[in-house]
Design a protein around this motif. Structure first.
Motif, PDB file in Angstrom:
ATOM      1  N   ASN A  69       0.803  -1.297   0.210  1.00 17.45           N
ATOM      2  CA  ASN A  69      -0.066  -0.018  -0.055  1.00 17.45           C
ATOM      3  C   ASN A  69       0.799   1.089  -0.018  1.00 17.45           C
ATOM      4  O   ASN A  69       0.487   2.248  -0.131  1.00 17.45           O
ATOM      5  CB  ASN A  69      -1.076  -0.037   1.369  1.00 17.45           C
ATOM      6  CG  ASN A  69      -1.824  -1.181   1.136  1.00 17.45           C
ATOM      7  OD1 ASN A  69      -2.781  -1.300   0.508  1.00 17.45           O
ATOM      8  ND2 ASN A  69      -1.621  -2.247   2.095  1.00 17.45           N
ATOM      9  N   ARG A  77      -3.315   4.625  -3.210  1.00 23.42           N
ATOM     10  CA  ARG A  77      -3.583   4.176  -4.695  1.00 23.42           C
ATOM     11  C   ARG A  77      -4.808   3.797  -4.560  1.00 23.42           C
ATOM     12  O   ARG A  77      -5.533   3.321  -3.819  1.00 23.42           O
ATOM     13  CB  ARG A  77      -2.421   3.068  -4.660  1.00 23.42           C
ATOM     14  CG  ARG A  77      -1.086   3.314  -4.695  1.00 23.42           C
ATOM     15  CD  ARG A  77       0.224   2.276  -4.971  1.00 23.42           C
ATOM     16  NE  ARG A  77      -0.465   1.157  -5.173  1.00 23.42           N
ATOM     17  CZ  ARG A  77      -0.137  -0.015  -4.725  1.00 23.42           C
ATOM     18  NH1 ARG A  77       0.750  -0.001  -3.546  1.00 23.42           N
ATOM     19  NH2 ARG A  77      -0.607  -1.226  -4.657  1.00 23.42           N
ATOM     20  N   ASP A  78      -5.255   3.436  -5.998  1.00 25.04           N
ATOM     21  CA  ASP A  78      -6.536   2.937  -6.356  1.00 25.04           C
ATOM     22  C   ASP A  78      -6.704   1.402  -5.796  1.00 25.04           C
ATOM     23  O   ASP A  78      -7.925   1.200  -5.352  1.00 25.04           O
ATOM     24  CB  ASP A  78      -6.944   3.065  -7.884  1.00 25.04           C
ATOM     25  CG  ASP A  78      -6.876   4.252  -8.592  1.00 25.04           C
ATOM     26  OD1 ASP A  78      -7.169   5.312  -8.040  1.00 25.04           O
ATOM     27  OD2 ASP A  78      -6.674   4.457  -9.656  1.00 25.04           O
ATOM     28  N   ASP A  79      -5.929   0.557  -5.706  1.00 24.79           N
ATOM     29  CA  ASP A  79      -5.746  -0.697  -5.145  1.00 24.79           C
ATOM     30  C   ASP A  79      -5.527  -0.806  -3.974  1.00 24.79           C
ATOM     31  O   ASP A  79      -5.413  -2.022  -3.243  1.00 24.79           O
ATOM     32  CB  ASP A  79      -5.285  -1.495  -5.961  1.00 24.79           C
ATOM     33  CG  ASP A  79      -3.563  -1.257  -6.040  1.00 24.79           C
ATOM     34  OD1 ASP A  79      -3.327  -0.293  -5.546  1.00 24.79           O
ATOM     35  OD2 ASP A  79      -2.666  -2.144  -6.492  1.00 24.79           O
ATOM     36  N   GLU A  81      -5.600  -0.685   0.363  1.00 29.99           N
ATOM     37  CA  GLU A  81      -6.301  -1.109   1.323  1.00 29.99           C
ATOM     38  C   GLU A  81      -5.814  -0.216   2.483  1.00 29.99           C
ATOM     39  O   GLU A  81      -4.640   0.193   2.788  1.00 29.99           O
ATOM     40  CB  GLU A  81      -6.205  -2.486   1.750  1.00 29.99           C
ATOM     41  CG  GLU A  81      -6.701  -3.486   0.722  1.00 29.99           C
ATOM     42  CD  GLU A  81      -6.397  -5.099   0.815  1.00 29.99           C
ATOM     43  OE1 GLU A  81      -5.952  -5.202   1.969  1.00 29.99           O
ATOM     44  OE2 GLU A  81      -6.693  -5.709   0.041  1.00 29.99           O
ATOM     45  N   ARG A 140     -12.169   7.784   0.739  1.00 28.87           N
ATOM     46  CA  ARG A 140     -12.095   6.080   0.064  1.00 28.87           C
ATOM     47  C   ARG A 140     -12.588   5.126   1.000  1.00 28.87           C
ATOM     48  O   ARG A 140     -13.217   4.331   0.697  1.00 28.87           O
ATOM     49  CB  ARG A 140     -10.648   6.245  -0.223  1.00 28.87           C
ATOM     50  CG  ARG A 140     -10.076   4.707  -0.456  1.00 28.87           C
ATOM     51  CD  ARG A 140     -10.504   4.272  -1.918  1.00 28.87           C
ATOM     52  NE  ARG A 140      -9.890   4.849  -2.925  1.00 28.87           N
ATOM     53  CZ  ARG A 140      -8.512   4.899  -3.345  1.00 28.87           C
ATOM     54  NH1 ARG A 140      -7.644   4.082  -2.532  1.00 28.87           N
ATOM     55  NH2 ARG A 140      -8.092   5.551  -4.215  1.00 28.87           N
TER      56      ARG A 140
END
Length: 159
Positions: A69, A77-79, A81, A140
């Protein structure tokens, strides 16, 4: 939501400012100051080295705990956690806290009032940067507000 500027789509400007400020802290320490003598000098150096060591541990632990991360910019980042375990279970920004501790330690080791003043500036900077970052994190992750409520910003039990 925050009124702090993004300084780029992912907060790249915050990173540039951070490196400039960290470079100023390092250079000011190299310029030194009027060294204390005797016991105050020993206490300053030993205390400074301890702070630098604590800071280094916080930074490394924070980097390792983020794992995949990790990103140099404040926008996640978009992915990514949400990490709320390890050092992130104690503080929301262990890397920033570590850099702050190390900067104050460096100021004490170098006996440099300018470095200590710049370390105070680093606290202000990371306060602002972390607020910008947390606004993105709250957008997010639905549970980020609860995480913020139970976890200190930089130092466990302090701040």
């Amino acid at each position: 939501m925050t009124s702090l500027p993004s300084l780029g789509p992912r907060g790249e400007g915050w990173v540039v400012l951070q490196f400039v400020l960290l470079a100023l802290v390092a250079l000011a320490g190299l310029a030194g100051g009027e060294a204390w003598s005797g016991v105050p000098s020993t206490v300053s150096v030993l205390g400074g080295l301890a702070l630098m060591g604590i800071g280094a541990v916080l930074v490394v632990k924070g980097l390792l705990d983020l794992g995949r991360n990790l990103t140099p910019v404040p926008r996640p980042r978009d992915d990514a956690e949400l990490v709320a375990t390890g050092s992130y279970g104690k503080v929301r920004h262990p890397i920033y806290g570590g850099l702050i501790a190390a900067a104050f330690g460096w100021g004490l080791v170098a006996a440099s009032p300018l470095t200590l003043l710049l370390a105070v500036g680093l606290v202000v900077f990371f306060e602002l940067k972390s607020r910008r970052e947390e606004a993105w994190l709250a957008e997010r992750y639905a549970d980020y507000a609860a995480y913020m409520a139970q976890t200190r910003r930089f130092f466990p039990g302090l701040y």
